[in-house]
Design a protein around this motif. Structure first.
Motif, PDB file in Angstrom:
ATOM      1  N   GLY A  73       5.074  -6.106   5.548  1.00  0.00           N
ATOM      2  CA  GLY A  73       3.692  -5.652   5.615  1.00  0.00           C
ATOM      3  C   GLY A  73       3.506  -4.163   5.384  1.00  0.00           C
ATOM      4  O   GLY A  73       2.386  -3.681   5.334  1.00  0.00           O
ATOM      5  N   SER A  74       4.593  -3.417   5.225  1.00  0.00           N
ATOM      6  CA  SER A  74       4.484  -1.977   4.984  1.00  0.00           C
ATOM      7  C   SER A  74       4.831  -1.683   3.534  1.00  0.00           C
ATOM      8  O   SER A  74       5.743  -2.291   2.973  1.00  0.00           O
ATOM      9  CB  SER A  74       5.447  -1.202   5.897  1.00  0.00           C
ATOM     10  N   ARG A  75       4.126  -0.747   2.948  1.00  0.00           N
ATOM     11  CA  ARG A  75       4.421  -0.319   1.576  1.00  0.00           C
ATOM     12  C   ARG A  75       5.202   0.990   1.589  1.00  0.00           C
ATOM     13  O   ARG A  75       5.343   1.640   0.574  1.00  0.00           O
ATOM     14  CB  ARG A  75       3.133  -0.200   0.779  1.00  0.00           C
ATOM     15  N   ARG A  76       5.714   1.346   2.758  1.00  0.00           N
ATOM     16  CA  ARG A  76       6.513   2.558   2.907  1.00  0.00           C
ATOM     17  C   ARG A  76       7.940   2.149   3.274  1.00  0.00           C
ATOM     18  O   ARG A  76       8.142   1.428   4.238  1.00  0.00           O
ATOM     19  CB  ARG A  76       5.925   3.421   4.024  1.00  0.00           C
ATOM     20  N   ALA A  77       8.904   2.606   2.495  1.00  0.00           N
ATOM     21  CA  ALA A  77      10.314   2.335   2.780  1.00  0.00           C
ATOM     22  C   ALA A  77      10.919   3.572   3.441  1.00  0.00           C
ATOM     23  O   ALA A  77      10.332   4.659   3.415  1.00  0.00           O
ATOM     24  CB  ALA A  77      11.059   2.003   1.491  1.00  0.00           C
ATOM     25  N   ARG A  78      12.100   3.385   4.011  1.00  0.00           N
ATOM     26  CA  ARG A  78      12.799   4.489   4.681  1.00  0.00           C
ATOM     27  C   ARG A  78      14.219   4.569   4.151  1.00  0.00           C
ATOM     28  O   ARG A  78      14.953   3.575   4.172  1.00  0.00           O
ATOM     29  CB  ARG A  78      12.821   4.258   6.185  1.00  0.00           C
ATOM     30  N   ALA A 105      13.129   1.041  -3.927  1.00  0.00           N
ATOM     31  CA  ALA A 105      11.919   0.945  -3.090  1.00  0.00           C
ATOM     32  C   ALA A 105      10.717   0.520  -3.937  1.00  0.00           C
ATOM     33  O   ALA A 105       9.943  -0.355  -3.536  1.00  0.00           O
ATOM     34  CB  ALA A 105      11.657   2.274  -2.386  1.00  0.00           C
ATOM     35  N   ARG A 106      10.570   1.133  -5.115  1.00  0.00           N
ATOM     36  CA  ARG A 106       9.465   0.750  -6.011  1.00  0.00           C
ATOM     37  C   ARG A 106       9.586  -0.707  -6.427  1.00  0.00           C
ATOM     38  O   ARG A 106       8.605  -1.451  -6.436  1.00  0.00           O
ATOM     39  CB  ARG A 106       9.454   1.631  -7.259  1.00  0.00           C
ATOM     40  N   ALA A 107      10.789  -1.132  -6.769  1.00  0.00           N
ATOM     41  CA  ALA A 107      11.016  -2.515  -7.211  1.00  0.00           C
ATOM     42  C   ALA A 107      10.674  -3.513  -6.103  1.00  0.00           C
ATOM     43  O   ALA A 107      10.317  -4.655  -6.389  1.00  0.00           O
ATOM     44  CB  ALA A 107      12.459  -2.703  -7.655  1.00  0.00           C
ATOM     45  N   ARG A 108      10.773  -3.079  -4.861  1.00  0.00           N
ATOM     46  CA  ARG A 108      10.441  -3.932  -3.711  1.00  0.00           C
ATOM     47  C   ARG A 108       8.993  -3.775  -3.273  1.00  0.00           C
ATOM     48  O   ARG A 108       8.599  -4.237  -2.208  1.00  0.00           O
ATOM     49  CB  ARG A 108      11.365  -3.618  -2.537  1.00  0.00           C
ATOM     50  N   GLY A 109       8.180  -3.108  -4.096  1.00  0.00           N
ATOM     51  CA  GLY A 109       6.748  -3.010  -3.832  1.00  0.00           C
ATOM     52  C   GLY A 109       6.326  -1.865  -2.931  1.00  0.00           C
ATOM     53  O   GLY A 109       5.182  -1.823  -2.467  1.00  0.00           O
TER      54      GLY A 109
END
Length: 167
Positions: A73-78, A105-109
């Protein structure tokens, strides 16, 4: 040689597999004096649907790794870890791993990547700031030895760093 290398090191980047576990443990021990990932955490990351663990290989030798965590549910990766073998320090491998982490991260949305870095890690801070990351917070006593963390974030534009965007 002074300054960054004129071209990135020739390495292959791929997702980690279970057979990489021993080499990843050796990399953790070589790259970090404290705050090392435990074997079970690395094993979990390799198999996790919400974690991407990328490895950099020079032929068959594992010379670096990057761990990217995502929450449903988050569009922010770490970016929770980036490790470079000491023999590869200063060669541009950190930059290559960071670019691969951003692409993953981009590829995972995801549309942003966050990370923490020790306030005394000048090389890491320079890498992140030169790569477009902006510091937004400091967290005192973050690391196990009491060192403060600086938190950074970078927006990830669609297609950034991945060549021309098809029209």
């Amino acid at each position: 040689m002074s300054g960054p290398p004129s071209h990135p090191p020739a390495v292959a980047i791929r997702p980690a597999i279970r057979a990489d576990l021993d080499a990843l443990m050796a990399l953790e021990a070589a790259a970090f004096a404290t705050d090392r990932a435990e074997r079970r955490a690395i094993r979990h990351a390799i198999a996790s649907a919400s974690i991407s663990l990328l490895v950099a290989l020079d032929d068959a030798v594992l010379v670096g790794a990057a761990t990217i965590e995502r929450r449903r549910g988050s569009r922010r990766a770490r970016l929770s870890s980036i490790a470079v073998a000491p023999s590869r320090a200063g060669t541009g491998l950190g930059r290559v791993l960071l670019a691969a982490a951003e692409a993953e991260a981009r590829a995972r949305g995801c549309d942003a990547l966050r990370l923490e870095v020790r306030e005394d890690n000048g090389a890491g801070i320079r890498l992140y700031e030169r790569s477009g990351y902006r510091r937004f917070e400091t967290v005192p006593d973050y690391y196990e030895d009491g060192t403060t963390a600086w938190r950074y974030e970078k927006p990830l534009a669609a297609g950034e760093g991945s060549g021309p965007v098809p029209s």
